[in-house]
Write an enzyme that holds these catalytic residues in place. Structure first.
Site, PDB file in Angstrom:
ATOM      1  N   CYS A 252     -33.059  73.580  13.707  1.00 12.41           N
ATOM      2  CA  CYS A 252     -32.464  73.366  15.037  1.00 12.41           C
ATOM      3  C   CYS A 252     -31.129  74.057  15.218  1.00 12.41           C
ATOM      4  CB  CYS A 252     -32.311  71.881  15.307  1.00 12.41           C
ATOM      5  SG  CYS A 252     -33.902  71.126  15.614  1.00 12.41           S
TER       6      CYS A 252
HETATM    7  N1  CO8 Z   1     -45.875  55.324  21.125  1.00 12.87           N
HETATM    8  C1  CO8 Z   1     -45.680  53.988  21.032  1.00 12.87           C
HETATM    9  N2  CO8 Z   1     -44.978  53.414  20.044  1.00 12.87           N
HETATM   10  C2  CO8 Z   1     -44.441  54.214  19.111  1.00 12.87           C
HETATM   11  C3  CO8 Z   1     -44.606  55.619  19.138  1.00 12.87           C
HETATM   12  C4  CO8 Z   1     -45.382  56.167  20.198  1.00 12.87           C
HETATM   13  N3  CO8 Z   1     -45.575  57.490  20.300  1.00 12.87           N
HETATM   14  N4  CO8 Z   1     -43.951  56.154  18.081  1.00 12.87           N
HETATM   15  C5  CO8 Z   1     -43.404  55.129  17.409  1.00 12.87           C
HETATM   16  N5  CO8 Z   1     -43.709  53.959  18.024  1.00 12.87           N
HETATM   17  C6  CO8 Z   1     -43.323  52.617  17.598  1.00 12.87           C
HETATM   18  C7  CO8 Z   1     -42.993  52.534  16.128  1.00 12.87           C
HETATM   19  O1  CO8 Z   1     -44.137  52.363  15.332  1.00 12.87           O
HETATM   20  C8  CO8 Z   1     -42.070  51.340  16.064  1.00 12.87           C
HETATM   21  O2  CO8 Z   1     -42.836  50.162  16.071  1.00 12.87           O
HETATM   22  P1  CO8 Z   1     -42.316  48.872  15.222  1.00 12.87           P
HETATM   23  O3  CO8 Z   1     -40.989  48.507  15.842  1.00 12.87           O
HETATM   24  O4  CO8 Z   1     -43.404  47.887  15.461  1.00 12.87           O
HETATM   25  O5  CO8 Z   1     -42.165  49.344  13.820  1.00 12.87           O
HETATM   26  C9  CO8 Z   1     -41.317  51.429  17.391  1.00 12.87           C
HETATM   27  O6  CO8 Z   1     -42.133  52.207  18.261  1.00 12.87           O
HETATM   28  C10 CO8 Z   1     -39.992  52.095  17.230  1.00 12.87           C
HETATM   29  O7  CO8 Z   1     -40.149  53.291  16.458  1.00 12.87           O
HETATM   30  P2  CO8 Z   1     -38.977  54.140  15.923  1.00 12.87           P
HETATM   31  O8  CO8 Z   1     -37.991  53.261  15.244  1.00 12.87           O
HETATM   32  O9  CO8 Z   1     -39.504  55.320  15.149  1.00 12.87           O
HETATM   33  O10 CO8 Z   1     -38.424  54.656  17.321  1.00 12.87           O
HETATM   34  P3  CO8 Z   1     -37.026  55.222  17.680  1.00 12.87           P
HETATM   35  O11 CO8 Z   1     -36.444  54.380  18.731  1.00 12.87           O
HETATM   36  O12 CO8 Z   1     -36.187  55.543  16.484  1.00 12.87           O
HETATM   37  O13 CO8 Z   1     -37.421  56.630  18.356  1.00 12.87           O
HETATM   38  C11 CO8 Z   1     -37.459  58.976  17.780  1.00 12.87           C
HETATM   39  C12 CO8 Z   1     -38.116  57.627  17.612  1.00 12.87           C
HETATM   40  C13 CO8 Z   1     -37.633  59.395  19.240  1.00 12.87           C
HETATM   41  C14 CO8 Z   1     -38.151  59.992  16.890  1.00 12.87           C
HETATM   42  C15 CO8 Z   1     -35.956  58.869  17.444  1.00 12.87           C
HETATM   43  O14 CO8 Z   1     -35.774  58.220  16.220  1.00 12.87           O
HETATM   44  C16 CO8 Z   1     -35.263  60.214  17.383  1.00 12.87           C
HETATM   45  O15 CO8 Z   1     -35.319  61.027  18.292  1.00 12.87           O
HETATM   46  N6  CO8 Z   1     -34.512  60.464  16.307  1.00 12.87           N
HETATM   47  C17 CO8 Z   1     -33.787  61.722  16.147  1.00 12.87           C
HETATM   48  C18 CO8 Z   1     -34.733  62.708  15.698  1.00 12.87           C
HETATM   49  C19 CO8 Z   1     -34.210  64.095  15.669  1.00 12.87           C
HETATM   50  O16 CO8 Z   1     -33.280  64.493  16.335  1.00 12.87           O
HETATM   51  N7  CO8 Z   1     -34.843  64.872  14.876  1.00 12.87           N
HETATM   52  C20 CO8 Z   1     -34.560  66.210  14.804  1.00 12.87           C
HETATM   53  C21 CO8 Z   1     -35.831  66.842  14.525  1.00 12.87           C
HETATM   54  S1  CO8 Z   1     -35.932  68.447  14.932  1.00 12.87           S
HETATM   55  C22 CO8 Z   1     -35.150  69.469  13.806  1.00 12.87           C
HETATM   56  O17 CO8 Z   1     -34.069  69.294  13.443  1.00 12.87           O
HETATM   57  C23 CO8 Z   1     -35.858  70.616  13.215  1.00 12.87           C
HETATM   58  C24 CO8 Z   1     -36.975  70.986  13.989  1.00 12.87           C
HETATM   59  C25 CO8 Z   1     -37.595  72.253  13.615  1.00 12.87           C
HETATM   60  C26 CO8 Z   1     -38.703  72.603  14.545  1.00 12.87           C
HETATM   61  C27 CO8 Z   1     -39.923  71.864  14.256  1.00 12.87           C
HETATM   62  C28 CO8 Z   1     -41.100  72.294  15.107  1.00 12.87           C
HETATM   63  C29 CO8 Z   1     -42.380  71.569  14.836  1.00 12.87           C
END
Ligand code: CO8
Length: 374
Positions: free
Chosen positions: A156
């Site tokens: 990123c």
């Molecule tokens: N639909 C419904 N429910 C879901 C879904 C979904 N799609 N996904 C997860 N849930 C559920 C989970 O199972 C969990 O349930 P429970 O509470 O029962 O365990 C609940 O929802 C909450 O899940 P999370 O704790 O995982 O949810 P968050 O509130 O943390 O949100 C995010 C998830 C959106 C992923 C968030 O954590 C986030 O954005 N974090 C930052 C991530 C980030 O910035 N990453 C950078 C990645 S990119 C990068 O740096 C390099 C990329 C290189 C390119 C790659 C190309 C492929």
């Protein structure tokens, strides 16, 4: 040392997009079919059922509503769930070079530059579709640029890190103008069968022209007041796909070789790092956070950006101060902060200051402090 300006920008987006609703409908149909096929093993407790996804969750947790994809065919087909991209031969332009050229031509036109004015091309992004020859050299050849070209991979932060390299080359006088391009073709690496990450990424291509202020003639120019790059090792965001898989006798396309992350930990760890990086960087160029008119932040997650800005400013920022583009583009890896800049800079007046900042896998954080100068 030369004063360095950003004198041209280009943003190219694919013709195809996928809404949260379309993506979730496809994922849920696949999950239902997987669960039906594996009902016996699920009932016996041998495997877990695939949970369903939800468009409401995606928008609430990330701010994403839709994303562009280079090719839509195949992504929503539950028998495939990956884009169908037609293989090109060695004598054809590669897909990523094609994406790069779209954005590069727009940036060159906006800077008023021809191939003769440029002597360095950097293609910097999260993945390149092959190891060599470099995509940058292919683009350099297609544009007829004399000089040098190379690829950089910093997930990123690929764009900001490349802009820092370009800045340094021009400041030192070793380059006369640099074309930095970020053809982010993320969709082939997305596991569309993984509920936690199927919604995160989109495809796009961005480009910028950097040159000394003495040669710049574009109507819109931004002087670079300072640059900073920073990395701290973390296993929380990984993509393990690579050439060694062939020798490891594993499926090169297995889930753990595709993008995966511990999103919660990333959120918790990167927000304070990014806020501290920004504060330090702004101080280093002799400014305070109240001097910054606009924040062009990395576009991974809306809640993350709001938290970072709140830490930096001690209050919420308006859309005008810190524009969001991820609702339409999703996370486009390194291109996110550049898209935010491309779409939100022309209204600034001379003397206004802004910061481009990326953060992501590595971990990596990169930033440039800019001042509108023309
Ligand atoms: N639909 C419904 N429910 C879901 C879904 C979904 N799609 N996904 C997860 N849930 C559920 C989970 O199972 C969990 O349930 P429970 O509470 O029962 O365990 C609940 O929802 C909450 O899940 P999370 O704790 O995982 O949810 P968050 O509130 O943390 O949100 C995010 C998830 C959106 C992923 C968030 O954590 C986030 O954005 N974090 C930052 C991530 C980030 O910035 N990453 C950078 C990645 S990119 C990068 O740096 C390099 C990329 C290189 C390119 C790659 C190309 C492929």
């Amino acid at each position: 040392m030369n004063e360095v300006v950003i004198s041209g920008v280009g943003l190219w987006k694919p013709d195809h997009s996928i809404s949260n609703e379309e993506l979730v409908e496809s994922y849920n149909a696949w999950a239902a079919s997987y669960n039906a096929e594996n009902q016996r093993a699920i009932d016996a407790g041998e495997i877990s059922p695939k949970p369903l996804s939800s468009a409401e969750f995606i928008e609430k947790a990330s701010g994403i509503k839709s994303r562009y994809v280079y090719k839509k065919e195949g992504v929503l087909d539950i028998a495939r769930m990956r884009p169908k991209i037609v293989r090109r031969g060695d004598d054809e332009l590669s897909h990523q070079a094609e994406m790069a050229l779209h954005a590069a031509k727009l940036a060159m036109a906006s800077a008023g530059k021809t191939a003769d004015d440029i002597d360095m091309v950097i293609v910097s992004c999260a993945y390149t579709e092959r190891s060599y020859p470099a995509i940058a050299i292919e683009v350099q050849g297609a544009l007829g640029i004399q000089g040098t070209g190379f690829d950089m991979l910093v997930a990123c932060s690929a764009a900001t890190f490349a802009l820092q390299r370009a800045h340094d080359a021009i400041a030192a006088g070793s380059s006369k103008a640099v074309l930095v391009i970020n053809p982010e073709l993320t969709s082939p690496q997305i596991n569309y069968r993984d509920r936690d990450s199927h919604f995160i990424f989109g495809d796009v291509s961005t480009a910028m022209i950097l040159e000394p202020d003495s040669t710049a003639t574009a109507p819109n120019q931004f002087k670079i007041l300072g640059t900073k790059s920073q990395t701290v090792f973390s296993n929380n965001i990984r993509s393990n796909f690579g050439y060694v898989s062939r020798a490891e006798d594993v499926d090169p396309f297995m889930d753990e070789n595709l993008f995966h992350q511990n999103g919660r930990s990333v959120f918790k760890e990167v927000c304070p790092m990014a806020a501290a990086h920004l504060q330090d960087q702004i101080e280093k160029v002799g400014l305070g956070t109240s001097d910054i008119r606009r924040w062009w932040l990395h576009q991974a997650n809306l809640n993350m950006n709001q938290l970072i800005i709140r830490r930096v400013l001690g209050r919420d920022a308006s859309q005008d101060e810190s524009p969001t583009v991820l609702d339409r583009f999703a996370n486009t890896a390194s291109a996110g902060s550049i898209i935010a800049f491309c779409q939100n800079h022309e209204d600034l007046v001379i003397g206004d200051k802004g910061v481009i900042c990326s953060f992501g896998a590595g971990y990596s954080i990169g930033s440039l402090v800019l001042e509108k100068c023309s």
